[in-house]
Motif scaffolding. Structure first.
Motif, PDB file in Angstrom:
ATOM      1  N   ASN A  35       0.858  -1.187   0.000  1.00 23.68           N
ATOM      2  CA  ASN A  35       0.000   0.000   0.000  1.00 23.68           C
ATOM      3  C   ASN A  35       0.894   1.237   0.000  1.00 23.68           C
ATOM      4  OD1 ASN A  35      -1.332   2.301   1.363  1.00 23.68           O
ATOM      5  ND2 ASN A  35      -3.085   0.934   1.442  1.00 23.68           N
ATOM      6  N   LEU A  65      -9.437   2.663   4.433  1.00 23.91           N
ATOM      7  CA  LEU A  65      -9.840   1.465   3.708  1.00 23.91           C
ATOM      8  C   LEU A  65     -11.263   1.124   4.131  1.00 23.91           C
ATOM      9  CD1 LEU A  65      -6.596  -0.702   3.984  1.00 23.91           C
ATOM     10  CD2 LEU A  65      -7.342   0.715   2.057  1.00 23.91           C
ATOM     11  N   LEU A  70     -12.434  -3.766   1.435  1.00 23.10           N
ATOM     12  CA  LEU A  70     -11.674  -4.858   2.044  1.00 23.10           C
ATOM     13  C   LEU A  70     -12.297  -6.203   1.734  1.00 23.10           C
ATOM     14  CD1 LEU A  70     -10.883  -3.240   5.507  1.00 23.10           C
ATOM     15  CD2 LEU A  70      -9.200  -3.857   3.745  1.00 23.10           C
ATOM     16  N   PHE A  75      -7.135  -3.328  -1.155  1.00 30.85           N
ATOM     17  CA  PHE A  75      -6.313  -2.961  -0.007  1.00 30.85           C
ATOM     18  C   PHE A  75      -5.507  -1.686  -0.257  1.00 30.85           C
ATOM     19  CE2 PHE A  75      -6.506  -7.699  -0.149  1.00 30.85           C
ATOM     20  CZ  PHE A  75      -7.471  -7.828   0.838  1.00 30.85           C
ATOM     21  N   GLY A  76      -5.969  -0.867  -1.186  1.00 33.56           N
ATOM     22  CA  GLY A  76      -5.317   0.407  -1.445  1.00 33.56           C
ATOM     23  C   GLY A  76      -4.067   0.312  -2.308  1.00 33.56           C
TER      24      GLY A  76
END
Length: 77
Positions: A35, A65, A70, A75-76
């Motif tokens: 991330n 998030l 999720l 998860f970015g």
């Protein structure tokens, strides 16, 4: 379809992985170094998060998030 949940059952930082247990029994985990906002974080910054009605917020990292994301594997990254 609702986009909110009460709160995750558990959020923990274990080594290079963040594990989140969502209501309903779904568990997700991801390598936080992938991330962009988390990759340079200290352990203290990673462990300082706030659970909101819609997801998890890391104030020192300016990262959010969503539970919906999720659950879908976002998860970015």
């Amino acid at each position: 379809m609702s986009t909110t949940v009460e709160h995750p059952v558990k959020v923990e930082v274990v080594g290079e992985v963040i594990r989140i247990s969502l209501p309903g029994g779904k568990d997700v985990s991801f390598g936080w170094k992938r991330n962009p906002r988390m990759q340079g974080a200290t352990l203290a910054e990673l462990k300082k998060f706030k659970v909101t009605a819609h997801g998890i917020h890391w104030p020192d990292l300016d990262e959010d998030l969503s539970f919906r994301g999720l659950a879908k594997g976002d998860f970015g990254f």
